[in-house]
Design a protein around this motif. Structure first.
Motif, short mmCIF file in Angstrom:
data_model
loop_
_atom_site.label_atom_id
_atom_site.label_comp_id
_atom_site.label_asym_id
_atom_site.label_seq_id
_atom_site.Cartn_x
_atom_site.Cartn_y
_atom_site.Cartn_z
N TYR A 1 41.03 59.59 -30.01
CA TYR A 1 41.33 59.53 -31.60
C TYR A 1 41.48 61.00 -32.14
N ALA A 2 41.85 61.18 -33.25
CA ALA A 2 42.22 62.61 -33.69
C ALA A 2 40.62 63.28 -33.76
N MET A 3 40.84 64.51 -33.53
CA MET A 3 39.40 65.24 -33.33
C MET A 3 39.24 66.09 -34.42
N GLY A 4 40.15 66.28 -35.51
CA GLY A 4 39.89 67.14 -36.51
C GLY A 4 40.31 68.43 -36.51
N ASN B 1 34.24 52.80 -34.15
CA ASN B 1 35.09 53.75 -34.91
C ASN B 1 35.42 53.41 -36.39
N ASP C 1 35.13 71.46 -29.61
CA ASP C 1 35.33 70.30 -29.29
C ASP C 1 36.49 69.94 -28.55
N TYR D 1 33.22 61.16 -29.77
CA TYR D 1 33.69 60.20 -28.94
C TYR D 1 34.46 60.88 -27.67
N ARG E 1 31.91 56.82 -34.00
CA ARG E 1 32.70 57.93 -34.60
C ARG E 1 33.17 57.49 -35.88
N GLN F 1 33.84 63.35 -35.82
CA GLN F 1 35.21 62.76 -35.36
C GLN F 1 35.66 62.87 -34.10
N CYS G 1 33.17 52.08 -28.39
CA CYS G 1 33.19 53.28 -29.94
C CYS G 1 33.10 52.32 -30.97
#
Lengths: 362, 307
Positions: free
Chosen positions: A268-271, B111, A305, B93, B76, B90, B109
């Motif tokens: 996922y996109a981590m920001g 999400n 992160d 995970y 998440r 965000q 997850c």
């Protein structure tokens, strides 16, 4: 308010296109704040919360310096991390300190539709003409692109120049002349001239030089004082420095879908900037760079992160990564020691690899 | 099949929702124990040293669960309707996936993306699909779980009302729920307050919608949904309490700015900022709590003309 004097905190050399945008486009005076220095940091830290990230302290300090230099209108930008709340708190702190300024906080701008942008622009100068702004904006954008190209060329070549000072001198002159650019034609001519001047500087780069990539957090990467001029230090050791992150590549021409490129490392996109950091580091690892340096301010959550991911990339591709965290300490010795150790390590690693390929070569 | 749920971070917010959901589906789950010293130590070992204490604790819980379950539930959230979230939510995970890559953790997850209106339900349906359950079944389970969550929230609020109507010195403890409810971070402080004769009021127990709406009275551009709830509850409760404690885990990103804003804007009540950083020594904290309560007592005595 009839005519205001606007100012933004420094970020690298981007005050030049900003000042062109404000003076030519909005027809208002732009106060270039004093360059970021240990004084900026001292003023900023004195009035900042204790464990906020360093860019907050730098920008707050630079705001105060700008006010003392005569600015009466300050602009703070917005972002997808803590930066989104910088503006409101800095406005509050400046008000508590007794500074009477007009503070324009772009984070308050929820929507980016043309009308609200126009109204926000009107705040700068009620007489501003939209047509003029529309003419100057592309020039400022083009200036940013030219600056970024020049700086990219410098980073990759200055380490091997016979005369490294000449690079710096030419860069200084380029920036000086850039200030006087008033039209797209001026800019193109200037850029062509300086491109030639830079290319004429003698560069003796070895066939297989050390290549180090820099990834990390937006501000600390781009404001050289805040990273102890890391690029200069690396170049002085004869290293090709590659840094993708600049205003051109992020704000002006942001890549569309980074997420796909970093599989299988993240799902996922981590920001914030973490995805750019990871995707660039992965790319550099695949391209066989000799090392990566991860630069951030202390406690930057998105970059912290990203670190477990970078550690895995480092293991998988056998690429050394140096993690540097910058805070308000201006003492350089510890930083230099770590950089030197890293340099020795990548040199040894490269020699060893050469021996593996060419038996008998020492 | 056994699901492991780390007792940290969003667990405290979604306790009833998750537990009822799995119970309804007849899926066994295991919770990590309350945070204790060795969990914190294990978490700090796995985490990046600069990460916040709360996320170190989270990794400690994950490490404890790894060999004890088939799947780990790592939720998440990329944003809420009321605002953005700390980028930790965000990233968590992928942080877990990368930190425990060698141990081949099987992660589940949940999400929650904001793009669809019913983001949460869609997330739960995806989640149970991954476990091989049918959609209809999981929708029912989700609805039952949502009811349980709402009921728990109602009860919590009623209890909060009862607390507020009691006599005695009331202290509003403003902290993220995963900090204030944590055995390691928040509970020692709540206990100490009770021992010293004060009544701690947890700020995170508040009517959420009203809190989010009232947050703007203190701060206009606050981006984070969870901070908005806390700031809003300060606006709701500040008239009913005698003092406010801002409790935060080092180095929490949103709190580093929001707590500064609160200390600058709250002028009518004494404010104490406490930052917990994983050291065990409580003596320093105790001294600060004691003198804080003393100040409130002196102030009130002065207001009544006793001093």
């Amino acid at each position: 308010m009839a005519v205001c004097k606007v100012s933004l905190p420094h970020l690298g050399n981007y005050h030049i296109p900003l000042s062109v945008l404000f003076t030519l486009g909005f027809d208002i005076e732009y106060i270039v704040p004093p360059p970021i220095s240990s004084k900026t940091l001292e003023i900023g830290s004195r009035h900042s919360p204790e464990f906020v990230c360093a860019p907050f302290k730098y920008t707050l300090g630079n705001f105060i310096e700008a006010i003392e230099a005569g600015a009466d209108t300050l602009v703070q930008v917005a972002g997808s991390c803590r930066l989104d709340y910088y503006g409101e708190l800095q406005e509050l702190i400046l008000a508590d300190l007794g500074y009477k300024v007009n503070f324009i906080n772009l984070a308050g701008m929820k929507k980016l539709d043309p009308l609200s942008v126009y109204l926000r622009l009107k705040q700068f100068n009620p007489q501003a003409s939209l047509g003029r702004i529309a003419r100057v904006l592309p020039l400022a954008v083009r200036m940013v692109e030219c600056m970024d190209k020049v700086e990219d060329y410098i980073r990759k070549n200055v380490g091997f120049a016979a005369d490294q000072d000449l690079f710096e001198k030419t860069h200084r002159e380029f920036l000086r002349d850039l200030r006087n650019v008033r039209s797209r034609r001026d800019l193109d001519i200037l850029y062509r001239d300086y491109k030639k001047r830079f290319q004429d500087i003698e560069v003796q780069s070895p066939p297989n030089p050390l290549r180090v990539g820099i990834v990390g957090e937006y501000y600390t990467i781009m404001e050289p004082f805040s990273n102890h001029f890391i690029e200069k230090e690396l170049a002085a050791k004869g290293i090709v420095v590659d840094r993708w992150l600049n205003v051109t590549n992020t704000l002006l021409h942001a890549p569309k879908e980074i997420k796909e490129k970093v599989k299988p490392y993240t799902s996922y996109a981590m920001g914030a900037t973490s995805m750019a950091t990871i995707s660039r580091a992965l790319r550099m690892a695949k391209m066989g760079y000799d090392g990566i340096i991860h630069v951030k301010s202390f406690g930057c959550t998105p970059e912290v992160d990203a670190m477990p991911v970078l550690q895995n990339i480092s293991r998988d591709y056998q690429i050394p990564i140096l993690f540097l965290s910058f805070d308000t300490h201006t003492e350089k010795t510890g930083f230099i020691t770590r950089l030197e150790a890293f340099y020795d390590m990548i040199v040894m690693k490269k020699r060893k690899r050469k021996r593996e390929y060419l038996p008998g070569f020492v | 099949m056994k699901i492991g749920i780390p007792r940290a971070f969003l667990y405290y917010r979604y306790k009833e929702l998750w537990e009822t959901f799995f119970r309804e589906l007849g899926i066994e789950f295991i919770l990590s124990p309350e945070t204790q010293n060795d969990l914190v130590r294990a978490g700090s070992m796995h985490a990046i040293d600069e990460a916040c204490l709360s996320s170190k604790i989270y990794l400690g819980h994950v490490a404890w669960l790894l060999d004890k379950c088939d799947y780990l539930l790592i939720p998440r959230i990329s944003r809420y309707g009321a605002g953005t979230v700390c980028s930790k939510y965000q990233a968590i995970y992928d942080v877990v996936a990368n930190t425990f890559r060698k141990r081949r953790a099987r992660l589940l997850c949940c999400n929650i993306e904001p793009r669809t209106a019913d983001g949460e339900m869609a997330a739960f349906i995806r989640l149970s699909k991954a476990l091989g359950r049918k959609n209809a079944e999981s929708i029912l389970a989700y609805l039952a779980a949502k009811q349980a969550q709402k009921k728990a929230q109602r009860e919590e609020l009623e209890q909060q009302e009862r607390l507020l109507s009691r006599d005695g010195m009331k202290i509003l403890v403003v902290a993220h729920r995963y900090n204030v409810c944590d055995k390691f971070i928040g509970e020692p402080i709540l206990n100490r307050l009770r021992e010293m004769g004060a009544l701690p009021i947890i700020a995170d127990i508040a009517p959420k919608k009203e809190a989010v709406a009232r947050a703007s009275s203190l701060s206009e551009t606050l981006p984070w949904a969870l901070s908005k709830e806390l700031v809003g509850s300060v606006a709701i409760y500040r008239r009913h309490v005698d003092g406010i404690i801002l409790l935060s885990a080092f180095p929490c990103g949103p709190d580093s700015l929001v707590n500064e804003m609160l200390t600058r804007k709250i002028k009518d009540k004494p404010v104490l900022t406490l930052i917990m950083d994983g050291h065990r020594g409580m003596a320093g904290i105790e001294t600060r709590l004691e003198s804080f309560l003393d100040i409130i007592r002196f102030q009130e005595a002065r207001d009544y003309g006793c001093v």
